[in-house]
Scaffold this motif. Structure first.
Motif, PDB file in Angstrom:
ATOM      1  N   TRP A  11       0.829  -1.202   0.000  1.00 51.92           N
ATOM      2  CA  TRP A  11       0.000   0.000   0.000  1.00 51.92           C
ATOM      3  C   TRP A  11       0.867   1.257   0.000  1.00 51.92           C
ATOM      4  N   LYS A  71       0.430   4.077  -2.756  1.00 49.46           N
ATOM      5  CA  LYS A  71       0.038   5.422  -2.313  1.00 49.46           C
ATOM      6  C   LYS A  71       1.009   6.476  -2.856  1.00 49.46           C
ATOM      7  N   ILE A 127       0.380   7.023  -6.572  1.00 50.69           N
ATOM      8  CA  ILE A 127      -0.856   7.792  -6.781  1.00 50.69           C
ATOM      9  C   ILE A 127      -0.611   9.259  -6.461  1.00 50.69           C
ATOM     10  N   GLU A 128      -0.067   9.535  -5.284  1.00 49.93           N
ATOM     11  CA  GLU A 128       0.124  10.916  -4.845  1.00 49.93           C
ATOM     12  C   GLU A 128       1.156  11.654  -5.708  1.00 49.93           C
ATOM     13  N   LEU A 178      -4.172  10.058   0.871  1.00 46.50           N
ATOM     14  CA  LEU A 178      -4.868   8.777   0.939  1.00 46.50           C
ATOM     15  C   LEU A 178      -4.385   8.051   2.182  1.00 46.50           C
ATOM     16  N   TYR A 232      -7.899  -0.326  -3.079  1.00 47.62           N
ATOM     17  CA  TYR A 232      -6.622  -0.843  -3.568  1.00 47.62           C
ATOM     18  C   TYR A 232      -6.722  -1.217  -5.042  1.00 47.62           C
ATOM     19  N   SER A 270      -8.830  -0.163  -7.304  1.00 46.72           N
ATOM     20  CA  SER A 270      -9.018   1.039  -8.124  1.00 46.72           C
ATOM     21  C   SER A 270      -7.699   1.784  -8.313  1.00 46.72           C
ATOM     22  N   CYS A 271      -6.930   1.902  -7.249  1.00 52.04           N
ATOM     23  CA  CYS A 271      -5.631   2.577  -7.337  1.00 52.04           C
ATOM     24  C   CYS A 271      -4.694   1.813  -8.275  1.00 52.04           C
ATOM     25  N   TRP A 272      -4.691   0.491  -8.160  1.00 53.32           N
ATOM     26  CA  TRP A 272      -3.849  -0.336  -9.029  1.00 53.32           C
ATOM     27  C   TRP A 272      -4.250  -0.150 -10.491  1.00 53.32           C
ATOM     28  N   LEU A 319      -9.496  10.077  -8.902  1.00 47.87           N
ATOM     29  CA  LEU A 319      -8.050  10.102  -9.128  1.00 47.87           C
ATOM     30  C   LEU A 319      -7.724  10.776 -10.455  1.00 47.87           C
TER      31      LEU A 319
END
Length: 151
Positions: free
Chosen positions: A3, A7, A10-11, A24, A92, A94-96, A118
């Motif tokens: 994670w 994270k 993403i950020e 997040l 998780y 969705s982020c992937w 996002l």
């Protein structure tokens, strides 16, 4: 992928309007898969994603409205995401998907509210596409973040 690494990826894609303002978070409870993830904007929680609530929502769907405690109502009141709408595991996933599988246009058109959100915060979304995004039917969370970015 852990994670913490996801994270960071993403950020790192956040537009300047969101850097240092949006974060997040995720937590799990013991060895169980239960837990929750949440977004903060300027230190204030704007969306909660709870695994247990998501499971409750699915089990109660056939029986009628989901009974909520006063604490749950207070926690989710005013947030653009409904109680139990998204689980921590879905966050998780969705982020992937957002990082590895989707273009910015595909992300904006996705039905997943988190992926849309996002995409709205992504620095790859330029001024022209940002204006076009105003005309897209977005989830309330993505719409709120789009308004923050436009201002």
């Amino acid at each position: 992928m852990r994670w913490s690494k996801l994270k960071k990826l993403i950020e790192a894609r956040f537009a300047d309007a969101f850097k240092g303002r949006v974060a997040l978070h995720s937590t799990a409870y013991g060895n169980c898969s239960c837990g929750h993830a949440w977004f903060t904007l300027d230190g204030e929680v704007v969306a909660n994603f709870c695994t247990r609530a998501s499971g409750n929502r699915m089990s109660w769907r056939a029986e009628g409205p989901l009974p909520l405690t006063d604490e749950q109502i207070k926690r989710y009141q005013g947030q653009p995401v409904e109680y139990g709408e998204i689980s921590r595991q879905r966050v998780y996933q969705s982020c992937w998907e957002f990082i590895h599988d989707l273009s910015i246009d595909e992300a904006l058109d996705d039905e997943d509210p988190l992926i849309q959100s996002l995409a709205v915060m992504d620095k790859r979304l330029g001024k022209r596409r940002l204006k076009q995004a105003c005309d897209i039917d977005l989830h309330p969370l993505a719409r709120k973040l789009l308004e923050v970015r436009m201002n």
